[in-house]
Design a protein around this motif. Structure first.
Motif, PDB file in Angstrom:
ATOM      1  N   ALA A   1       0.752  -1.231   0.008  1.00  0.00           N
ATOM      2  CA  ALA A   1       0.003  -0.090  -0.175  1.00  0.00           C
ATOM      3  C   ALA A   1       0.934   1.259   0.020  1.00  0.00           C
ATOM      4  CB  ALA A   1      -0.949  -0.093   1.096  1.00  0.00           C
ATOM      5  N   LEU A   2       1.877   1.321   0.838  1.00  0.00           N
ATOM      6  CA  LEU A   2       2.714   2.684   0.796  1.00  0.00           C
ATOM      7  C   LEU A   2       3.668   2.681  -0.488  1.00  0.00           C
ATOM      8  CD1 LEU A   2       3.706   2.603   4.758  1.00  0.00           C
ATOM      9  CD2 LEU A   2       1.963   3.878   3.578  1.00  0.00           C
ATOM     10  N   GLY A   3       4.019   1.503  -0.941  1.00  0.00           N
ATOM     11  CA  GLY A   3       4.566   1.499  -2.358  1.00  0.00           C
ATOM     12  C   GLY A   3       3.744   2.113  -3.391  1.00  0.00           C
ATOM     13  N   TRP A   4       2.397   1.768  -3.544  1.00  0.00           N
ATOM     14  CA  TRP A   4       1.541   2.307  -4.306  1.00  0.00           C
ATOM     15  C   TRP A   4       1.160   3.625  -4.106  1.00  0.00           C
ATOM     16  CZ3 TRP A   4      -0.225  -0.395  -8.450  1.00  0.00           C
ATOM     17  CH2 TRP A   4      -1.393   0.030  -9.044  1.00  0.00           C
ATOM     18  N   ILE A   5       1.254   4.186  -3.123  1.00  0.00           N
ATOM     19  CA  ILE A   5       1.014   5.430  -2.635  1.00  0.00           C
ATOM     20  C   ILE A   5       2.324   6.426  -3.451  1.00  0.00           C
ATOM     21  CG2 ILE A   5       1.101   7.617  -0.899  1.00  0.00           C
ATOM     22  CD1 ILE A   5      -0.652   5.616   0.815  1.00  0.00           C
ATOM     23  N   ASP A   6       3.502   5.876  -3.083  1.00  0.00           N
ATOM     24  CA  ASP A   6       4.683   6.443  -3.677  1.00  0.00           C
ATOM     25  C   ASP A   6       4.608   6.530  -5.359  1.00  0.00           C
ATOM     26  OD1 ASP A   6       5.609   7.147  -1.169  1.00  0.00           O
ATOM     27  OD2 ASP A   6       6.923   5.495  -1.057  1.00  0.00           O
ATOM     28  N   ARG A   7       4.193   5.356  -5.718  1.00  0.00           N
ATOM     29  CA  ARG A   7       4.342   5.279  -7.266  1.00  0.00           C
ATOM     30  C   ARG A   7       3.350   6.124  -7.728  1.00  0.00           C
ATOM     31  NH1 ARG A   7       5.732   4.512 -11.676  1.00  0.00           N
ATOM     32  NH2 ARG A   7       6.213   2.568 -12.831  1.00  0.00           N
ATOM     33  N   LEU A   8       2.169   6.077  -7.225  1.00  0.00           N
ATOM     34  CA  LEU A   8       1.008   6.772  -7.804  1.00  0.00           C
ATOM     35  C   LEU A   8       1.096   8.468  -7.701  1.00  0.00           C
ATOM     36  CD1 LEU A   8       0.008   4.034  -8.640  1.00  0.00           C
ATOM     37  CD2 LEU A   8      -2.204   5.013  -8.230  1.00  0.00           C
ATOM     38  N   SER A   9       1.874   8.642  -6.653  1.00  0.00           N
ATOM     39  CA  SER A   9       2.198  10.081  -6.278  1.00  0.00           C
ATOM     40  C   SER A   9       2.961  10.615  -7.511  1.00  0.00           C
ATOM     41  CB  SER A   9       2.844  10.456  -5.192  1.00  0.00           C
ATOM     42  OG  SER A   9       2.114   9.935  -4.144  1.00  0.00           O
ATOM     43  N   GLY A  10       4.013  10.024  -8.168  1.00  0.00           N
ATOM     44  CA  GLY A  10       4.838  10.256  -9.333  1.00  0.00           C
ATOM     45  C   GLY A  10       4.074  10.297 -10.598  1.00  0.00           C
ATOM     46  N   VAL A  11       3.176   9.377 -10.771  1.00  0.00           N
ATOM     47  CA  VAL A  11       2.095   9.579 -12.185  1.00  0.00           C
ATOM     48  C   VAL A  11       1.499  10.666 -11.741  1.00  0.00           C
ATOM     49  CG1 VAL A  11       0.483   8.258 -13.318  1.00  0.00           C
ATOM     50  CG2 VAL A  11       2.299   7.068 -12.278  1.00  0.00           C
ATOM     51  N   ALA A  12       0.823  11.074 -10.653  1.00  0.00           N
ATOM     52  CA  ALA A  12      -0.059  11.886 -10.551  1.00  0.00           C
ATOM     53  C   ALA A  12       0.550  13.567 -10.698  1.00  0.00           C
ATOM     54  CB  ALA A  12      -0.837  11.982  -9.349  1.00  0.00           C
ATOM     55  N   HIS A  13       1.879  13.643 -10.252  1.00  0.00           N
ATOM     56  CA  HIS A  13       2.543  14.780 -10.252  1.00  0.00           C
ATOM     57  C   HIS A  13       2.900  14.977 -11.799  1.00  0.00           C
ATOM     58  CE1 HIS A  13       5.863  17.647  -9.212  1.00  0.00           C
ATOM     59  NE2 HIS A  13       6.526  17.127 -10.225  1.00  0.00           N
ATOM     60  N   LYS A  14       3.367  14.220 -12.550  1.00  0.00           N
ATOM     61  CA  LYS A  14       3.454  14.377 -13.848  1.00  0.00           C
ATOM     62  C   LYS A  14       2.448  14.569 -14.712  1.00  0.00           C
ATOM     63  CE  LYS A  14       5.588  11.877 -17.878  1.00  0.00           C
ATOM     64  NZ  LYS A  14       5.999  10.832 -18.557  1.00  0.00           N
ATOM     65  N   LEU A  15       1.153  13.854 -14.251  1.00  0.00           N
ATOM     66  CA  LEU A  15      -0.164  14.329 -14.901  1.00  0.00           C
ATOM     67  C   LEU A  15      -0.623  15.622 -14.856  1.00  0.00           C
ATOM     68  CD1 LEU A  15      -2.716  13.358 -16.781  1.00  0.00           C
ATOM     69  CD2 LEU A  15      -3.584  12.449 -14.417  1.00  0.00           C
ATOM     70  N   LEU A  16      -0.387  16.193 -13.278  1.00  0.00           N
ATOM     71  CA  LEU A  16      -0.928  17.329 -13.138  1.00  0.00           C
ATOM     72  C   LEU A  16      -0.111  18.507 -13.998  1.00  0.00           C
ATOM     73  CD1 LEU A  16      -2.453  19.295 -11.559  1.00  0.00           C
ATOM     74  CD2 LEU A  16      -0.878  19.247  -9.526  1.00  0.00           C
ATOM     75  N   HIS A  17       1.130  18.293 -13.923  1.00  0.00           N
ATOM     76  CA  HIS A  17       2.014  19.206 -15.013  1.00  0.00           C
ATOM     77  C   HIS A  17       1.569  19.199 -16.258  1.00  0.00           C
ATOM     78  CE1 HIS A  17       5.881  20.097 -12.381  1.00  0.00           C
ATOM     79  NE2 HIS A  17       5.002  19.873 -11.760  1.00  0.00           N
ATOM     80  N   GLU A  18       1.583  18.177 -16.815  1.00  0.00           N
ATOM     81  CA  GLU A  18       0.961  18.304 -18.344  1.00  0.00           C
ATOM     82  C   GLU A  18      -0.642  18.717 -18.439  1.00  0.00           C
ATOM     83  OE1 GLU A  18       2.881  17.496 -20.771  1.00  0.00           O
ATOM     84  OE2 GLU A  18       4.363  16.619 -19.399  1.00  0.00           O
ATOM     85  N   LEU A  19      -1.432  18.377 -17.297  1.00  0.00           N
ATOM     86  CA  LEU A  19      -2.643  19.037 -17.446  1.00  0.00           C
ATOM     87  C   LEU A  19      -2.598  20.608 -17.481  1.00  0.00           C
ATOM     88  CD1 LEU A  19      -5.857  18.818 -17.293  1.00  0.00           C
ATOM     89  CD2 LEU A  19      -5.741  18.442 -14.906  1.00  0.00           C
ATOM     90  N   LEU A  20      -1.800  21.016 -16.350  1.00  0.00           N
ATOM     91  CA  LEU A  20      -1.633  22.419 -16.453  1.00  0.00           C
ATOM     92  C   LEU A  20      -1.340  23.098 -17.743  1.00  0.00           C
ATOM     93  CD1 LEU A  20      -0.692  23.007 -12.757  1.00  0.00           C
ATOM     94  CD2 LEU A  20      -2.826  23.429 -13.716  1.00  0.00           C
ATOM     95  N   ALA A  21      -0.112  22.387 -18.194  1.00  0.00           N
ATOM     96  CA  ALA A  21       0.482  22.946 -19.492  1.00  0.00           C
ATOM     97  C   ALA A  21      -0.664  22.861 -20.590  1.00  0.00           C
ATOM     98  CB  ALA A  21       1.537  21.957 -19.754  1.00  0.00           C
ATOM     99  N   ALA A  22      -1.334  22.104 -20.719  1.00  0.00           N
ATOM    100  CA  ALA A  22      -2.566  21.755 -21.719  1.00  0.00           C
ATOM    101  C   ALA A  22      -3.448  22.764 -21.538  1.00  0.00           C
ATOM    102  CB  ALA A  22      -3.130  20.264 -21.414  1.00  0.00           C
ATOM    103  N   ILE A  23      -3.576  23.605 -20.742  1.00  0.00           N
ATOM    104  CA  ILE A  23      -4.782  24.525 -20.537  1.00  0.00           C
ATOM    105  C   ILE A  23      -3.868  26.082 -20.772  1.00  0.00           C
ATOM    106  CG2 ILE A  23      -6.537  23.409 -19.523  1.00  0.00           C
ATOM    107  CD1 ILE A  23      -5.731  25.154 -16.893  1.00  0.00           C
ATOM    108  N   GLY A  24      -2.651  26.005 -20.833  1.00  0.00           N
ATOM    109  CA  GLY A  24      -1.773  27.250 -20.999  1.00  0.00           C
ATOM    110  C   GLY A  24      -1.276  27.764 -19.794  1.00  0.00           C
ATOM    111  N   ALA A  25      -1.558  27.016 -18.650  1.00  0.00           N
ATOM    112  CA  ALA A  25      -1.105  27.344 -17.445  1.00  0.00           C
ATOM    113  C   ALA A  25       0.493  27.159 -17.235  1.00  0.00           C
ATOM    114  CB  ALA A  25      -2.021  26.995 -16.274  1.00  0.00           C
ATOM    115  N   PRO A  26       1.237  27.869 -16.129  1.00  0.00           N
ATOM    116  CA  PRO A  26       2.569  27.457 -15.734  1.00  0.00           C
ATOM    117  C   PRO A  26       2.209  26.026 -15.240  1.00  0.00           C
ATOM    118  CG  PRO A  26       2.008  29.284 -14.691  1.00  0.00           C
ATOM    119  CD  PRO A  26       0.674  28.921 -15.284  1.00  0.00           C
ATOM    120  N   PRO A  27       3.137  24.934 -15.791  1.00  0.00           N
ATOM    121  CA  PRO A  27       3.134  23.383 -15.104  1.00  0.00           C
ATOM    122  C   PRO A  27       3.483  23.046 -13.755  1.00  0.00           C
ATOM    123  CG  PRO A  27       4.253  23.728 -17.317  1.00  0.00           C
ATOM    124  CD  PRO A  27       4.024  24.885 -17.007  1.00  0.00           C
ATOM    125  N   ASP A  28       4.323  24.003 -13.130  1.00  0.00           N
ATOM    126  CA  ASP A  28       4.716  24.060 -11.867  1.00  0.00           C
ATOM    127  C   ASP A  28       4.090  24.861 -10.849  1.00  0.00           C
ATOM    128  OD1 ASP A  28       5.774  26.520 -12.389  1.00  0.00           O
ATOM    129  OD2 ASP A  28       7.873  26.008 -12.005  1.00  0.00           O
TER     130      ASP A  28
END
Length: 335
Positions: free
Chosen positions: A138-165
């Motif tokens: 479970a704790l490994g899954w939390i770490d793994r998906l945190s990385g996926v979600a971090h990347k996805l949030l950056h790409e989502l913000l970039a997609a609407i023209g917002a600063p990714p970070d």
């Protein structure tokens, strides 16, 4: 418009050059603005990693009830642990599922005088003594998906023209990460088919692993709830209320629910919630489409707060009245 399938987004396109990334951004923009839900592939989480988690989850629900109740969330002022079937509420009605709530493993933060009550949501997990592999998975899954979600949030913000970070700072220290291991044991037997009632998630992003049984339904533009057919290896992603707040309604938090499987058929699912620090205040994100934003959905029964912890605590107190009544009577008094 066809509602037979959610948009399917391939996150690995972000790493395949400018043309592929531009197409990814166009697809993400449309999915997040028009639907608020999509299926995510190309995320890099392997079948072996998923099997390790789902195997540990099924082993937990196969434990004797006494072992599961030994880690009951009634023991936890932090709302961590096992919830028996029927003890959680959505929209005031009983959800026919049982589950184990797990968060980032941290010491209890008992609010000092003058500190907000939402600090109760930070604390230790409860783990079944008979199943040590569950903690690792479970704790490994939390770490793994945190990385996926971090990347996805950056790409989502970039997609609407917002600063990714733009939101990196509020996720950098002590983000509020939450994992549910959920079993739907079949129909309730009383005519109710509410596996979990219609709701929106309160945070930023939810990444859901669902098994092959199905039952998740999303409310689409026609106002009706439509099935989300499982895609092997894909995560179902939905946007939470705070992304709607952050974009003044340009990005959608969408109602969804689970209909119980028929008869005694069991369904398993694993939602992961990617959220910032509890005391984070969600500043409006600057983006070029802000003038087209319709405003945040108004629902008097569900006020939205820019301070994340207030949103989160509101949901927990409402969903788990027994835990709230045992540990947080002071927080239930109307302000």
């Amino acid at each position: 418009m066809s509602y037979l399938q959610l948009p399917v987004i391939d996150l690995s396109a972000a790493d395949r050059g400018p043309q592929s990334r531009a197409l990814l951004h166009a697809q993400l923009h449309s999915a997040a603005h028009d639907v608020g839900f999509f299926q995510l592939i190309g995320h890099g989480v392997s079948e072996a990693e998923t099997t390790a988690l789902t195997g540990a989850m099924r082993a937990f629900f196969a434990l004797p009830e006494a072992d599961r109740l030994a880690v009951s969330n009634l023991n936890s002022p932090h709302f961590r642990g096992y919830t028996r079937t029927g003890d959680e509420r959505t929209g005031g009605s009983r959800d026919w599922r049982d589950q184990l709530d797990i968060g980032a493993e941290r010491p209890a933060h008992i609010p000092a005088p003058g500190e907000p009550g939402y600090w109760w949501l930070e604390g230790p997990n409860q783990w079944p003594a008979a199943l040590p592999a569950l903690r690792t998975a479970a704790l490994g899954w939390i770490d793994r998906l945190s990385g996926v979600a971090h990347k996805l949030l950056h790409e989502l913000l970039a997609a609407i023209g917002a600063p990714p970070d733009f939101y990196d700072e509020i996720f950098a220290d002590r983000p509020h990460l939450h994992l549910k291991l959920v079993r739907y044991p079949g129909s309730a037997g009383d005519g109710s088919d509410q596996g979990v009632g219609a709701h929106k998630d309160y945070g930023f992003l939810t990444l859901l692993h669902q098994d092959e049984i199905g039952g998740l339904q999303v409310q689409r533009g026609d106002g009706l709830f439509h099935e989300v057919p499982p895609i092997p290896g894909a995560f179902v992603v939905n946007l939470g209320e705070l992304l709607e707040v952050a974009t003044n309604g340009y990005l959608l938090a969408t109602n969804h629910r689970v209909v119980s499987p028929a008869g005694a058929t069991e369904r398993y699912s694993v939602p992961f919630f990617y959220n910032p620090r509890l005391d984070a205040r969600i500043a409006p994100v600057p983006f070029p489409h802000a003038a087209d934003a319709p405003g945040v959905t108004a629902d008097p029964a569900n006020p939205l707060f820019a301070e994340y912890g207030r949103n989160e605590l509101k949901g927990w107190l409402r969903a788990h009245p027994q835990v709230a009544g045992r540990h947080h009577q002071d927080l239930l008094v109307p302000a």
